[in-house]
Motif scaffolding. Structure first.
Motif, short mmCIF file in Angstrom:
data_model
loop_
_atom_site.label_atom_id
_atom_site.label_comp_id
_atom_site.label_asym_id
_atom_site.label_seq_id
_atom_site.Cartn_x
_atom_site.Cartn_y
_atom_site.Cartn_z
N ALA A 177 12.72 -2.29 3.65
CA ALA A 177 13.41 -2.81 2.46
C ALA A 177 12.42 -3.36 1.44
CB ALA A 177 14.40 -3.90 2.87
N LEU A 178 11.40 -4.07 1.90
CA LEU A 178 10.38 -4.61 0.99
C LEU A 178 9.60 -3.47 0.33
CD1 LEU A 178 8.74 -6.95 -0.20
CD2 LEU A 178 7.32 -6.91 1.87
N THR A 179 9.28 -2.44 1.10
CA THR A 179 8.53 -1.29 0.56
C THR A 179 9.35 -0.57 -0.51
OG1 THR A 179 7.50 -1.02 2.73
CG2 THR A 179 7.23 0.78 1.18
N ILE A 180 10.63 -0.41 -0.29
CA ILE A 180 11.52 0.24 -1.28
C ILE A 180 11.56 -0.58 -2.56
CG2 ILE A 180 13.92 0.83 -1.79
CD1 ILE A 180 14.21 1.52 1.23
N GLN A 181 11.69 -1.91 -2.44
CA GLN A 181 11.73 -2.78 -3.62
C GLN A 181 10.44 -2.65 -4.44
OE1 GLN A 181 11.95 -6.96 -2.69
NE2 GLN A 181 12.22 -7.60 -4.83
N LEU A 182 9.30 -2.68 -3.76
CA LEU A 182 8.01 -2.57 -4.46
C LEU A 182 7.84 -1.20 -5.10
CD1 LEU A 182 5.70 -4.34 -1.82
CD2 LEU A 182 6.70 -5.32 -3.89
N VAL A 210 10.36 6.45 0.93
CA VAL A 210 9.66 5.51 1.80
C VAL A 210 9.83 5.90 3.27
CG1 VAL A 210 9.63 3.12 2.63
CG2 VAL A 210 9.72 3.60 0.17
N SER A 211 11.03 6.32 3.63
CA SER A 211 11.28 6.73 5.02
C SER A 211 10.44 7.95 5.39
CB SER A 211 12.77 7.04 5.21
OG SER A 211 13.55 5.88 5.02
N VAL A 257 0.84 -1.21 0.00
CA VAL A 257 0.00 0.00 0.00
C VAL A 257 0.86 1.25 0.00
CG1 VAL A 257 -1.64 1.36 1.37
CG2 VAL A 257 -2.02 -1.08 1.05
N VAL A 258 1.87 1.28 0.86
CA VAL A 258 2.75 2.46 0.94
C VAL A 258 3.54 2.60 -0.35
CG1 VAL A 258 4.73 3.47 2.13
CG2 VAL A 258 2.87 2.46 3.45
N ALA A 259 4.03 1.49 -0.91
CA ALA A 259 4.81 1.56 -2.15
C ALA A 259 3.96 2.09 -3.30
CB ALA A 259 5.35 0.17 -2.49
N PHE A 260 2.70 1.67 -3.36
CA PHE A 260 1.81 2.12 -4.43
C PHE A 260 1.35 3.55 -4.20
CE2 PHE A 260 -2.32 1.59 -6.91
CZ PHE A 260 -1.68 1.68 -8.14
N ARG A 261 1.39 4.01 -2.95
CA ARG A 261 1.01 5.39 -2.65
C ARG A 261 1.90 6.37 -3.42
NH1 ARG A 261 -3.43 4.76 -0.56
NH2 ARG A 261 -3.87 4.66 1.67
N ILE A 262 3.18 6.06 -3.57
CA ILE A 262 4.13 7.01 -4.15
C ILE A 262 3.82 7.27 -5.63
CG2 ILE A 262 6.57 7.45 -4.67
CD1 ILE A 262 7.18 5.95 -2.01
#
Length: 530
Positions: free
Chosen positions: A131-136, A116-117, A48-53
């Motif tokens: 780390a997973l969020t950054i990859q996504l 992400v941070s 969810v956070v990764a797709f937010r960007i």
């Protein structure tokens, strides 16, 4: 009184509404897949956070601001300039967007860590989550380029009176996400990658399908691509000029979501997911009603503004707002009363627990309070672009952001993630009131008497609908807590009965906009009927 504007808006909105309904239903299927595979927690929070960007950037530079600014200028060209100039502008904008957003995407990939941070600082407290969020994030960022090109194509087609194909295109995004993403989610773990990475790649597949499905219709309108990159083009300059304030004006919700995600990441694990699932569900009526009417209204407003036909613009706005209220107020009541059984039916499978259902349902009820304002803003904001008064949505956006932070800070300690949903609805209401007051002054008065009388009729019909649901639900309690088939049947009976009663009451109260809408929908769904 029935006017050409009402008929035009209703016909276009009915066309778009049916297509968007298909897309939103497929979107719910997509969320069901996510809920069943990943539940609400570590993995899905990261997605969810990764797709937010890219989603935030899409609204800042893509579908929202770009689409509104492009349609305004392209409509003026289509009305007042030659076809050669009009198509040259379209090619130039497509090339400009491709180059600029590709550069922004590359920067985003390089600086994914700090992004992400900034968005979810508390993810660092859980091993591997950042780390997973950054990859996504890095996988999904190119989605921004594809979806922005799709927005320009959609703007061209809407201006040319082609509404169905661009509206149904997002259904192909959901199909690509579900089929491609799910397939890869089962394959990639055999190669040492988390299953959620497959869903991220599926997002890109869906974006490419959304763009590709519109291209044949684009070429049928007479468009021929030209490799032009002219940054001195006055049409491009006007679009960029409109986009600068529009980027802020249309992005209030996304900026607030950015802030909300930051707050949610500090709440109990699963909070980000609960908020996302609930917001995705409330997007169904927003998309079918608010977005459909916005898409239908913007080209009409742009043409009226190009001709400086203010009286017709006023009629268009009043009719559009009446339709928004007629469609969203009963949806608000229905979502609040039926929140828990709806969430249970759609999401409570696999990894999604009964506790997740309760938390998500409470969130959905609070989001629903601001549904009508959110949808109305989708119609109000394009009117300011058509009038070239884009500074007012900017002011409204800053007001919404400030109030959002204040409300959350005052309530989050006690209400946790529910404070975020409540604050979102409050800020949408504040935004709506401000924009209505300013637009009323800029158009030298809207027909508030007509709007007020229509609102009274709509509220009366909504009260009847709510009463029916409230008293009928205990009779269906056994089925609403039973098998999936029983839950679906009970909800179908409740929603259908309430909708028919609501339409009957509005018909008896003689709300013309609702009668026009239902007639147009009937013609679209049953074209051979008379």
């Amino acid at each position: 009184m029935q006017t050409p504007s009402k008929n035009t808006i209703a016909k276009s909105a009915a066309t778009v509404g049916i297509a968007v309904m298909c897309s939103r239903v497929l979107g719910l299927v997509r969320e069901q897949v996510f809920a069943g595979l990943f539940g609400a927690g570590y993995t899905y929070d990261a997605f969810v956070v990764a797709f937010r960007i890219p989603n935030l950037l899409r609204d800042l530079f893509g579908e929202g601001a770009l689409s509104a600014a492009f349609v305004t200028v392209f409509s003026a060209y289509d009305t007042n300039r030659s076809q050669e100039d009009t198509w040259r502008l379209a090619s130039n904008v497509l090339n400009f967007i491709l180059v600029v957003l590709s550069a922004i995407t590359l920067l985003g990939i390089v600086f994914a860590g700090p992004l992400v941070s900034l968005l979810a600082p508390d993810f660092s407290l859980i091993a591997g989550k950042t780390a997973l969020t950054i990859q996504l994030t890095r996988i999904m960022l190119p989605f921004l380029v594809v979806i922005s090109l799709s927005a320009v194509v959609m703007g061209v087609l809407n201006t040319k009176g082609r509404f169905f194909v661009p509206a149904i295109a997002s259904s192909f995004f959901n199909l690509g996400s579900v089929i491609g993403g799910t397939g890869l989610a089962f394959i990639l773990p055999h190669f040492g990658q988390p299953a959620i990475v497959g869903m991220a790649v599926g997002t890109l597949i869906g974006g490419l399908l959304q763009l590709g499905i519109q291209l044949p219709t684009l070429f049928k309108t007479g468009f021929r691509y030209r490799p032009i990159f002219d940054i001195t083009d006055p049409g491009l300059h006007r679009i960029l000029k409109l986009m600068i304030p529009a980027t802020i004006g249309l992005s209030a919700t996304q900026i607030n979501i950015f802030i909300n995600t930051n707050f949610a990441s500090s709440c109990a694990e699963g909070s980000v997911s609960w908020l996302y699932y609930a917001f995705r569900l409330v997007q169904l009526p927003i998309g079918v009603f608010g977005v459909a009417l916005s898409i239908a209204t913007l080209p009409l407003l742009a043409r009226q503004a190009a001709k400086k036909d203010i009286p017709e613009m006023k009629k268009t706005m009043v009719s559009s707002l009446t339709m928004v209220f007629a469609l969203t107020l009963p949806a608000t009541a229905g979502l609040i009363v039926l929140a828990e059984p709806i969430i249970r039916l759609i999401f409570e499978h696999g990894a999604f627990t009964a506790a997740d259902t309760l938390a998500t349902a409470q969130t959905l009820a609070l989001y629903s309070i601001g549904l009508f304002a959110y949808s109305a803003n989708k119609v109000l904001v394009p009117a300011f672009y058509a009038l070239d008064k884009t500074r007012y949505p900017v002011i409204a956006s800053f007001m919404a952001i400030i109030f959002n932070v204040i409300i959350i800070k005052l309530t989050i300690d006690h209400f946790q993630h529910l404070a975020i949903a409540f604050s979102t609805s409050c800020t949408m209401l504040i935004n709506f009131i401000f924009l209505m007051i300013v637009l009323h002054k800029n158009l030298n008065g809207l027909s508030l008497v007509y709007l007020g009388k229509s609102l009274v009729k709509i509220l009366a019909a909504t009260a009847v609908l709510t009463g029916l649901l409230w008293f009928a639900m205990p009779c269906f309690a056994r089925w609403l807590h039973g098998s999936v088939l029983g839950q679906g049947a009970a909800l179908c009976v409740l929603i259908t009965s309430a909708t028919l009663l609501y339409c009957l009451v509005l018909h008896l109260l003689k709300l013309s906009e609702m009668n026009i809408l239902t007639t147009m929908l009937r013609k679209k769904l049953f074209p051979t009927s008379r």
